[in-house]
Design a protein around this motif. Structure first.
Motif, mmCIF file in Angstrom:
data_model
loop_
_atom_site.group_PDB
_atom_site.id
_atom_site.type_symbol
_atom_site.label_atom_id
_atom_site.label_comp_id
_atom_site.label_asym_id
_atom_site.label_seq_id
_atom_site.Cartn_x
_atom_site.Cartn_y
_atom_site.Cartn_z
ATOM 1 N N PHE A 1 0.836 -1.188 0.000
ATOM 2 C CA PHE A 1 0.000 0.000 0.000
ATOM 3 C C PHE A 1 0.881 1.252 0.000
ATOM 4 O O PHE A 1 2.044 1.211 0.408
ATOM 5 C CB PHE A 1 -0.890 0.038 1.250
ATOM 6 N N VAL A 2 0.291 2.357 -0.443
ATOM 7 C CA VAL A 2 0.966 3.652 -0.353
ATOM 8 C C VAL A 2 0.059 4.611 0.417
ATOM 9 O O VAL A 2 -1.171 4.491 0.386
ATOM 10 C CB VAL A 2 1.288 4.247 -1.741
ATOM 11 N N PHE A 3 0.676 5.542 1.117
ATOM 12 C CA PHE A 3 -0.049 6.604 1.801
ATOM 13 C C PHE A 3 0.025 7.862 0.943
ATOM 14 O O PHE A 3 1.123 8.265 0.528
ATOM 15 C CB PHE A 3 0.557 6.881 3.178
ATOM 16 N N ILE A 4 -1.121 8.472 0.687
ATOM 17 C CA ILE A 4 -1.212 9.660 -0.146
ATOM 18 C C ILE A 4 -1.810 10.788 0.678
ATOM 19 O O ILE A 4 -2.884 10.643 1.260
ATOM 20 C CB ILE A 4 -2.099 9.420 -1.391
ATOM 21 N N LEU A 5 -1.114 11.910 0.733
ATOM 22 C CA LEU A 5 -1.605 13.093 1.431
ATOM 23 C C LEU A 5 -1.689 14.238 0.434
ATOM 24 O O LEU A 5 -0.678 14.636 -0.156
ATOM 25 C CB LEU A 5 -0.674 13.458 2.591
ATOM 26 N N ASN A 6 -2.899 14.726 0.218
ATOM 27 C CA ASN A 6 -3.114 15.822 -0.728
ATOM 28 C C ASN A 6 -2.407 15.570 -2.062
ATOM 29 O O ASN A 6 -1.788 16.457 -2.647
ATOM 30 C CB ASN A 6 -2.658 17.153 -0.131
ATOM 31 N N GLY A 7 -2.506 14.323 -2.517
ATOM 32 C CA GLY A 7 -1.995 13.976 -3.833
ATOM 33 C C GLY A 7 -0.542 13.547 -3.882
ATOM 34 O O GLY A 7 -0.057 13.136 -4.942
#
Length: 680
Positions: free
Chosen positions: A26-32
């Motif tokens: 999985f990846v974590f995405i914050l504001n793109g």
């Protein structure tokens, strides 16, 4: 639910869980932007998880080992690593036959098993949400008792189509209730597999879905709007007749005193009368304040607002906030919903966030790597009516004069963190109208600004280790006080969050959290007793001395005539009360605190023609509390009623809907006959 989905879930339930070895990434995405990764290795009933988040120079890093029973419930769980600000994490859970035991660095407990229970770790990665979803799906009514306390429920919301790698794909959206004061939205795919966490600014998604954040962001916004729209219809009371708030004392911020018993009348969002000789006619709504105090609506000048923060601000009597950095487009949409009444929430003053690109960047607003792009960002914000520019840690110090000049030319004020390798004195001289956070003001007096990097958690640990020895009476600090006073430079203190950070100890509640902790859901209560920083035992006394020196510094600045502003940068609504209580602990008089949090802020934002006092012709923004808060600001926690632009809210209704134990009861109310008949 479609037949195909039902069949897939049934297959998952019937077969031994994860019979074949699998790896999920999985990846974590914050504001793109990607800010972290998580890898889960599954073999038989065992899962090992490695998770890392890096944002703004901080982030949790954990390794986990989980054993799942045939019923989907975790039988053992071990976690090691560091929490968001660097505090060590070590947790274990074990369930053998009819005995369960758990232990963290903050607490420990045991239980004799009677029925199915779900353990909720204190420091797990976001992958825990998938474990919860799998267990809850098998449970009757998707509901389970939780250890150490509370209940958890999964609600299937709907199926949705999202755009992934150019193709439409069906996912199922779920809400998990009982983990926080707001639902946690997760998604599963057509095979019933957990596929991540979503909200409007942050997501954990499968690696191959990482480029589809915008689709999930839109889905999360839709889910929030649906749920909060339902809440708005339940808790927002609007009457097209005058509202008479009787038997109250009105706080006057200009004198710091309370009136004699009186009546406040409002109609269609405007205060139309204040006086003792205003009896309520038969066709009006009449609310009995029972001798309580009416205050103008409160301000919180430091938030990063999300949809579910809106009701919490309103329930706390906070009717105006300043957002200090956000997903720019999401914020514009959210403000529209607040202003239209689609979602309960405050009016929002917007700050445009500009950050430099570095390994330590925060991921709000615009993240840029050159001055030209930073200036373009300033112009983008100005064209959209933002009130001020906020400059952040990784912006190059040499950009500040040009950014400040351009923002001022375009009619915006300038605030922010002190960029790394600069100082608060330098940024004030170069154009800051306001310094953001007490630590950002003080760090330049505590560190070697040429060598020590404040883009990491060092900006917190240095505060704890060194502030206690800061000479506030010394010429260097006094020169800064004079500079701020002469220029009218303000300080957004966020005092409570730093006071809490320096006093947080394992298994204890700080004075900031204690007043509201036992009203929170069980998992939140447990988390509030965690250490925040990696403080060594030998540094305990230094951290406590530094916490006191923060109070001393804010009191000194206020007494010297430096404008101070009440901001939180923490849990919506709840911590604004803690901020004001912490000011009181610092020695500032309660009436003065209330003046600053109402009329003082209204004047600062040039809104005092319509807000800040309770008088005829002003907007109907006010709150009702029992007792006299000019002797103890802590009474504002017991707010019984809030009015924002004439809409009436009872905090107990909002809190009940968010799994918070109410702090108060609504005041007695009578409706005219025509309205009473229309009530459900």
């Amino acid at each position: 639910m479609k037949t195909s989905t039902v069949l897939c879930w049934c297959v998952l339930i019937a077969l031994p869980m994860w019979a074949e070895a699998q790896t999920e990434r999985f990846v974590f995405i914050l504001n793109g932007e990607k800010v972290g990764t998580l890898t889960a290795e599954r073999s038989g009933s065992r899962i090992t998880v490695d998770s890392r988040v890096d944002d703004n120079g901080r982030g949790a890093r954990t390794q986990e080992s989980i054993m799942i029973g045939s019923d989907g419930l975790p039988r053992s769980w071990s976690i090691k690593g560091v929490a968001w600000y660097g505090a060590p994490v070590e947790e274990s859970f074990d369930w053998q036959e009819d005995q369960a035991h758990w232990k963290t660095l903050n607490d420990q407990g045991a239980s004799t098993v009677s029925g199915e229970h779900l353990y909720l770790p204190n420091d797990a990665s976001y992958y825990a949400l998938g474990v919860y979803l799998g267990a809850l799906f098998k449970a009757p009514d998707h509901l389970l008792q939780a250890w150490p306390a509370g209940t958890v429920r999964a609600e299937r919301i709907r199926e949705a189509h999202v755009r992934i790698a150019g193709n439409d794909q069906e996912v199922t959206a779920w809400a998990l209730w009982g983990l926080d004061v707001a639902p946690v939205f997760v998604v599963s795919d057509g095979a019933g597999r957990f596929r991540g966490l979503i909200n409007e600014t942050f997501a954990m998604l499968p690696e191959e879905w990482g480029g589809s954040f915008d689709s999930f962001k839109l889905l999360a916004a839709s889910l929030n709007k649906d749920r909060l729209g339902d809440m708005a219809r339940r808790v927002t009371h609007r009457w097209d007749v005058p509202v008479y708030l009787r038997n109250v004392r009105v706080f006057d911020p200009t004198t710091g005193t309370l009136s004699a018993l009186t009546t406040v009348v409002s109609f269609r969002g405007v205060i139309t009368g204040v006086g003792a000789d205003l009896p309520a006619p038969a066709d009006a709504v009449s609310i009995d304040g029972e001798g309580g105090t009416v205050l103008p609506g409160l301000f919180d000048v430091h938030v990063h607002i999300g949809a579910w923060d809106g009701p919490l601000h309103i329930a706390a009597g906070v009717t105006t906030v300043r957002d200090m950095g956000n997903d720019n487009l999401a914020l514009l949409d959210l403000v529209e919903d607040f202003d239209a009444g689609n979602i309960p929430g405050p009016r929002v003053i917007r700050s445009g966030f500009v950050e430099g690109r570095s390994p330590f960047s925060a991921h709000n607003g615009f993240v840029v790597d050159n001055l030209s792009d930073a200036l373009d960002a300033v112009r983008w914000y100005a064209a959209r009516g933002y009130w001020q520019l906020k400059i952040y840690n990784s912006a190059h110090p040499d950009w500040v004069p040009a950014l400040a000049a351009e923002a001022h030319r375009l009619g915006m004020r300038v605030a922010g963190h002190v960029p790394a390798f600069s100082s608060s004195e330098r940024v004030v001289r170069e154009g800051y109208d306001e310094v953001t956070h007490i630590n950002q003001l003080l760090l330049g007096f505590l560190i070697d600004t040429d060598k020590e990097d404040t883009r990491t958690p060092f900006r917190f640990t240095a505060l704890g280790e060194r502030t206690g020895t800061l000479d506030l009476a010394g010429e260097r600090f006094q020169a800064m006080v004079r500079l701020m006073r002469e220029r009218g430079t303000a300080l957004d203190t966020t005092l409570a969050v730093f006071y809490d950070m320096l006093l947080a100890r394992r298994g204890e509640l700080t004075p900031v959290r204690q007043p509201y902790a036992d009203h929170m859901p069980g998992p939140v209560q447990r988390g509030l007793k965690s250490a925040i920083l990696d403080m060594k035992p030998q540094d305990d006394s230094a951290y406590r001395a530094s916490a006191q020196r923060l109070l001393d510094a804010v009191k000194l600045l206020h007494d010297a005539g430096v404008p101070i502003l009440p901001g939180t940068d923490d849990s919506a609504g709840l911590v604004l009360h803690s901020e004001l209580e912490t000011w009181q602990r610092a020695g500032i008089a309660p009436a003065e605190i209330l003046r600053i949090a109402t009329l003082g802020c209204a004047r600062y934002f040039h809104l005092d023609q319509s807000l800040g006092t309770v008088e005829r012709g002003k907007r109907a923004d006010l709150l009702l509390i029992p007792g006299d808060p000019t002797h103890d600001v802590g009474l504002i926690r017991q707010v019984r009623m809030v009015m924002k632009d004439g809409a009436v809210y009872f905090p107990s209704e909002i809190h009940t809907g968010m799994e918070i134990k109410p702090f108060s009861k609504p005041p007695p109310m009578s409706l005219p006959a025509a309205l009473a008949k229309s009530q459900p």
